[in-house]
Enzyme design. Structure first.
Site, short mmCIF file in Angstrom:
data_model
loop_
_atom_site.label_atom_id
_atom_site.label_comp_id
_atom_site.label_asym_id
_atom_site.label_seq_id
_atom_site.Cartn_x
_atom_site.Cartn_y
_atom_site.Cartn_z
N ASP A 93 0.81 -1.23 0.00
CA ASP A 93 0.00 0.00 0.00
C ASP A 93 0.84 1.28 0.00
O ASP A 93 1.60 1.54 0.94
CB ASP A 93 -0.89 0.07 1.25
CG ASP A 93 -1.68 -1.21 1.50
OD1 ASP A 93 -1.23 -2.29 1.09
OD2 ASP A 93 -2.73 -1.11 2.15
N GLU A 112 -4.18 1.87 -2.39
CA GLU A 112 -5.48 2.27 -1.81
C GLU A 112 -5.38 3.48 -0.88
O GLU A 112 -6.39 4.08 -0.56
CB GLU A 112 -6.09 1.08 -1.04
CG GLU A 112 -5.32 0.72 0.21
CD GLU A 112 -6.22 0.26 1.36
OE1 GLU A 112 -7.41 0.11 1.17
OE2 GLU A 112 -5.67 0.07 2.46
N ASN A 113 -4.16 3.84 -0.46
CA ASN A 113 -3.99 5.01 0.42
C ASN A 113 -3.14 6.10 -0.23
O ASN A 113 -2.54 6.92 0.44
CB ASN A 113 -3.34 4.61 1.75
CG ASN A 113 -4.02 3.44 2.41
OD1 ASN A 113 -3.52 2.32 2.38
ND2 ASN A 113 -5.18 3.69 2.99
N HIS A 168 -10.21 1.03 1.09
CA HIS A 168 -10.26 2.47 0.78
C HIS A 168 -10.47 2.75 -0.71
O HIS A 168 -10.31 3.90 -1.15
CB HIS A 168 -8.97 3.15 1.25
CG HIS A 168 -8.83 3.21 2.74
ND1 HIS A 168 -9.63 4.01 3.53
CD2 HIS A 168 -8.02 2.54 3.60
CE1 HIS A 168 -9.30 3.84 4.81
NE2 HIS A 168 -8.32 2.95 4.88
N HIS A 176 -6.32 -8.42 0.58
CA HIS A 176 -6.32 -7.23 1.43
C HIS A 176 -7.12 -7.54 2.69
O HIS A 176 -8.35 -7.52 2.68
CB HIS A 176 -6.96 -6.09 0.64
CG HIS A 176 -6.69 -4.76 1.23
ND1 HIS A 176 -5.52 -4.08 1.02
CD2 HIS A 176 -7.43 -3.97 2.05
CE1 HIS A 176 -5.55 -2.93 1.67
NE2 HIS A 176 -6.70 -2.84 2.31
N HIS A 222 -2.84 -4.36 3.53
CA HIS A 222 -3.77 -3.69 4.44
C HIS A 222 -3.17 -3.38 5.81
O HIS A 222 -3.48 -2.33 6.36
CB HIS A 222 -5.07 -4.48 4.64
CG HIS A 222 -6.02 -3.86 5.62
ND1 HIS A 222 -6.67 -2.67 5.36
CD2 HIS A 222 -6.41 -4.24 6.87
CE1 HIS A 222 -7.43 -2.36 6.41
NE2 HIS A 222 -7.29 -3.28 7.34
FE FE2 Z 1 -3.80 0.32 3.19
FE FE2 Z 2 -6.74 -1.32 3.75
#
Ligand code: FE2
Ligand code: FE2
Length: 274
Positions: A8, A39-40, A68, A153, A178
């Site tokens: 991530d 995702e971030n 996310h 995830h 994650h």
């Molecule tokens: Fe993440």
């Molecule tokens: Fe996550």
């Protein structure tokens, strides 16, 4: 085949480190395929179309997501036209975007990339085991894909390990994301699937999961939100998993975690360079 997965991206620090590292790693190790979870990437929450394209331009073959995925509302629209952007496959039917994609690697192999999300200590969602099983039954190793990578995830290592064993011998790689914290359990399972419970993040580890320390700490101490979570902006570590895959079987031959830069101990060079 030489495959690299990166965990991530958290905020600007992680994004910059990843965009800088991807072309260098591709060249240094002659990588055939690279997947990154982002995702971030947009201020810690979700992804924008511009960031997605920046990662593709840098050399990512596919970009995966997680819980996310849709934090940036525009994603509901642009994910439909960005075929290399993959969100969890076990979102309810009708969710925009796709949970898997088949992409041609540099060595000519067809790589199936699947993103799935766990259900333990996370939002309730459709069964990830059955969703992954359906996908790799429809497009299996040697019956549709030369290589299959699953980004699982999830929060719980139990769920991640169970999924690894569930697809052992039927997928090339199961790598967790994650938790933003790399585990030290990368290995090849008995059936030939490369496995790591969590790849870790591309972000600043002088933080709480990539976020500035003050506000997460405040919430643990007081239970009251005071500010927004802000991504930490110190030197970022690029974290991931390198896998060498047998071209004939599509199964893993060698596996090693990657950590590069920032405050974590580096694990470079990878086995492809002595
Ligand atoms: Fe993440
Ligand atoms: Fe996550």
């Amino acid at each position: 085949m030489r495959l690299l997965f990166l965990g991530d991206i958290v905020g600007r620090a992680g994004r910059r480190a990843a965009v800088e590292a991807i072309p260098r790693l591709r060249a240094r190790y002659k990588l055939d395929f690279l997947v990154i979870n982002a995702e971030n990437a947009a201020g810690g929450f979700g992804i924008t179309e511009a960031i997605h394209l920046e990662l593709i331009d840098a050399g990512a073959d596919a970009v995966t997501l997680g819980n996310h995925a849709f934090d940036q509302k525009d994603t509901l629209v642009f994910i439909e036209r960005q075929e290399r952007l993959i969100r969890p496959i076990n979102f309810p039917p009708g969710t925009p975007g796709r949970g898997a994609g088949l992409f041609r690697a540099k060595n000519g192999a067809d790589v199936l990339v699947i993103n799935a999300m766990g259900r333990v200590f996370m939002t309730e969602i459709d069964c990830p085991f059955r969703a992954v099983d359906r996908e790799i039954t429809a497009c299996g190793l040697k019956s549709g894909a030369d290589v299959i990578l699953i980004d699982f995830h999830a929060e719980a290592t139990s769920e991640k390990q169970a999924l690894g064993h569930f697809v052992d011998g039927r997928a090339s790689v199961v790598v967790g994301t994650h938790t933003h914290t790399p585990t030290s359990d990368e290995r090849i399972l008995s059936g030939g699937t490369a496995y790591m419970s969590d790849a870790g993040m591309c972000g600043d580890y002088n933080s709480v999961l990539g976020m500035e320390i003050d506000e997460p700490l405040n919430r643990f101490l007081t239970r009251l939100p005071r500010e927004r979570f802000e991504p930490a902006l110190g030197p970022a570590t690029v974290s991931g998993l390198a896998v060498e895959i047998d071209d004939k079987t599509g199964l893993a031959v060698r596996v090693k975690s990657l950590r590069l830069g920032g405050v974590l101990e580096p694990t470079e060079p990878l086995f492809w360079v002595d």
